[in-house]
Design a protein around this motif. Sequence first.
Motif, PDB file in Angstrom:
ATOM      1  N   ARG A 297       4.877   0.943  -4.388  1.00  0.00           N
ATOM      2  CA  ARG A 297       5.951   0.115  -3.725  1.00  0.00           C
ATOM      3  C   ARG A 297       5.411  -0.995  -3.267  1.00  0.00           C
ATOM      4  O   ARG A 297       6.160  -2.161  -3.038  1.00  0.00           O
ATOM      5  CB  ARG A 297       6.808   0.952  -2.780  1.00  0.00           C
ATOM      6  CG  ARG A 297       7.727   1.949  -3.474  1.00  0.00           C
ATOM      7  CD  ARG A 297       8.737   2.396  -2.281  1.00  0.00           C
ATOM      8  NE  ARG A 297       7.881   3.428  -1.209  1.00  0.00           N
ATOM      9  CZ  ARG A 297       7.638   4.621  -1.460  1.00  0.00           C
ATOM     10  NH1 ARG A 297       7.849   5.386  -2.492  1.00  0.00           N
ATOM     11  NH2 ARG A 297       7.223   5.096  -0.397  1.00  0.00           N
ATOM     12  N   GLY A 298       4.363  -0.973  -2.482  1.00  0.00           N
ATOM     13  CA  GLY A 298       3.682  -2.126  -1.861  1.00  0.00           C
ATOM     14  C   GLY A 298       3.424  -3.074  -2.805  1.00  0.00           C
ATOM     15  O   GLY A 298       3.344  -4.291  -2.609  1.00  0.00           O
ATOM     16  N   ALA A 299       2.643  -2.788  -3.728  1.00  0.00           N
ATOM     17  CA  ALA A 299       2.391  -3.839  -4.842  1.00  0.00           C
ATOM     18  C   ALA A 299       3.861  -4.510  -5.396  1.00  0.00           C
ATOM     19  O   ALA A 299       3.502  -5.943  -5.717  1.00  0.00           O
ATOM     20  CB  ALA A 299       1.682  -3.298  -6.056  1.00  0.00           C
ATOM     21  N   VAL A 300       4.718  -3.623  -5.648  1.00  0.00           N
ATOM     22  CA  VAL A 300       5.949  -4.518  -6.142  1.00  0.00           C
ATOM     23  C   VAL A 300       6.472  -5.416  -5.053  1.00  0.00           C
ATOM     24  O   VAL A 300       6.768  -6.572  -5.498  1.00  0.00           O
ATOM     25  CB  VAL A 300       6.943  -3.365  -6.644  1.00  0.00           C
ATOM     26  CG1 VAL A 300       8.324  -3.836  -6.832  1.00  0.00           C
ATOM     27  CG2 VAL A 300       6.601  -2.618  -7.713  1.00  0.00           C
ATOM     28  N   TRP A 301       6.659  -5.340  -3.784  1.00  0.00           N
ATOM     29  CA  TRP A 301       7.135  -5.770  -2.772  1.00  0.00           C
ATOM     30  C   TRP A 301       6.245  -7.214  -2.631  1.00  0.00           C
ATOM     31  O   TRP A 301       6.722  -8.194  -2.559  1.00  0.00           O
ATOM     32  CB  TRP A 301       7.317  -5.209  -1.631  1.00  0.00           C
ATOM     33  CG  TRP A 301       8.518  -4.331  -1.378  1.00  0.00           C
ATOM     34  CD1 TRP A 301       8.718  -3.133  -1.269  1.00  0.00           C
ATOM     35  CD2 TRP A 301       9.798  -4.836  -1.262  1.00  0.00           C
ATOM     36  NE1 TRP A 301       9.939  -2.522  -1.172  1.00  0.00           N
ATOM     37  CE2 TRP A 301      10.556  -3.730  -1.385  1.00  0.00           C
ATOM     38  CE3 TRP A 301      10.324  -6.233  -1.285  1.00  0.00           C
ATOM     39  CZ2 TRP A 301      11.997  -3.950  -1.070  1.00  0.00           C
ATOM     40  CZ3 TRP A 301      11.686  -6.187  -1.089  1.00  0.00           C
ATOM     41  CH2 TRP A 301      12.741  -5.351  -1.131  1.00  0.00           C
ATOM     42  N   LEU A 302       4.847  -7.030  -2.614  1.00  0.00           N
ATOM     43  CA  LEU A 302       3.853  -8.141  -2.472  1.00  0.00           C
ATOM     44  C   LEU A 302       4.107  -9.071  -3.857  1.00  0.00           C
ATOM     45  O   LEU A 302       4.158 -10.329  -3.797  1.00  0.00           O
ATOM     46  CB  LEU A 302       2.682  -7.746  -2.329  1.00  0.00           C
ATOM     47  CG  LEU A 302       1.480  -8.629  -2.456  1.00  0.00           C
ATOM     48  CD1 LEU A 302       1.907  -9.504  -0.996  1.00  0.00           C
ATOM     49  CD2 LEU A 302       0.270  -8.058  -2.040  1.00  0.00           C
ATOM     50  N   MET A 303       4.240  -8.386  -4.894  1.00  0.00           N
ATOM     51  CA  MET A 303       4.616  -9.449  -6.204  1.00  0.00           C
ATOM     52  C   MET A 303       5.818 -10.244  -6.157  1.00  0.00           C
ATOM     53  O   MET A 303       5.947 -11.169  -6.517  1.00  0.00           O
ATOM     54  CB  MET A 303       4.422  -8.582  -7.561  1.00  0.00           C
ATOM     55  CG  MET A 303       4.319  -9.382  -8.740  1.00  0.00           C
ATOM     56  SD  MET A 303       3.053 -10.128  -9.168  1.00  0.00           S
ATOM     57  CE  MET A 303       3.517 -11.706  -9.469  1.00  0.00           C
ATOM     58  N   ALA A 304       6.740  -9.366  -5.779  1.00  0.00           N
ATOM     59  CA  ALA A 304       8.119 -10.291  -5.615  1.00  0.00           C
ATOM     60  C   ALA A 304       8.127 -11.323  -4.554  1.00  0.00           C
ATOM     61  O   ALA A 304       8.538 -12.238  -4.719  1.00  0.00           O
ATOM     62  CB  ALA A 304       9.296  -9.114  -5.310  1.00  0.00           C
ATOM     63  N   ALA A 305       7.308 -10.998  -3.514  1.00  0.00           N
ATOM     64  CA  ALA A 305       7.492 -12.084  -2.461  1.00  0.00           C
ATOM     65  C   ALA A 305       6.812 -13.341  -2.832  1.00  0.00           C
ATOM     66  O   ALA A 305       6.991 -14.479  -2.446  1.00  0.00           O
ATOM     67  CB  ALA A 305       6.982 -11.333  -1.157  1.00  0.00           C
TER      68      ALA A 305
END
Length: 363
Positions: A297-305
């Motif tokens: 989840r952390g990687a997904v949010w970081l990629m999205a941002a």
Amino acid sequence: MTHSPDIPAKTTKSHKAIRIWLGFVAAMIVCTLLVGGATRLTESGLSITEWKPVSGMMPPLSAQAWDAEFEAYKKIPQYREMNSGMSLSEFKTIFWWEWAHRLLARSIGVVFFLPFLFFLIRGGLDAALKRRLWVLFALGGLQGAVGWWMVKSGLSERVSVSQYRLAIHFLLALLIFSATVWTMRGLAPRVSRVAATARAALTSRILLGLIFLQLYFGALVAGLRAGKIYNTWPEIDGGFIPPLDQLFFEKPWWRNFFDSTLTVQFTHRMIAYTLFAVALYHLVDVIRTKAAPAAVRGAVWLMAAMSLQLVIGIFTLLHQVPISLGLLHQATAIVVLTLALLQTHRLQPGEPTMAQGLVPTFR
């Protein structure tokens, strides 16, 4: 960071109060950064020509006081070369931006120190956490001095502040923000760290380092007003990669990375592409290695941002940095930094800890 299996309820409540306090301080830092960004975009940063840490908290309260402030501004190069003929009403507009920025910065000092003093007297801080908080307080004081050092560079021979000093001022603010968030996160009542491969943990740290480097170059872009030229994408100065003799026009060659609008903007673009690629690699890696759901989840949010920030940056450039897009670009950068901090904090190589529900202590 280690964990104690027997933490009294009093300590847990104390840490909750400290987290709330530090969270409020971090939010104030973000507000100050954004007002500082608006101050830069509106060319307001030199409107107050003296550093009065205490008396400067009060704005001019009479017509005579306003006239005195305006006359002081008229003596600096920015007025003579950029704003000659400015009305008092126009001066008040830029004055209020800079005054608000300074007031917010001073308020952070008060909001930090008074609760800190309370916790010191109450005795709810262990030795390591106490040291961290003293360091944060000292960095806040240093930031005030650096801010004046920056402003002073534009009062005699320049029409704007030094891009070097602006970048240092901005980066120090982000370091203080990051240290505040990291300390607050370390006091969470439940362990937020999860097991990850050494590669994923390393990649998260590389991302964090690249983000700080990118933020530094972003400040140089702002200081040089480099976002107002070369307003094409993906080409810059006629090509994806400009001619080397244009990139390294200044001598010695390394000065181009600090003084050349073309080289600084090009470097800012290249770091952005690198960040996007590394963030994508990190996301694929944590998914492929079946890392903990929190890590994914952390990687997904970081990629999205990161993706959103890339798009906003392009639109900001194409529109020659209007205030609205410039501030949105800066705000999203802070979001990206925060997500990277949280991801780095939660990832550690090795086996998962079994200390969920325990309060961490700093050693």
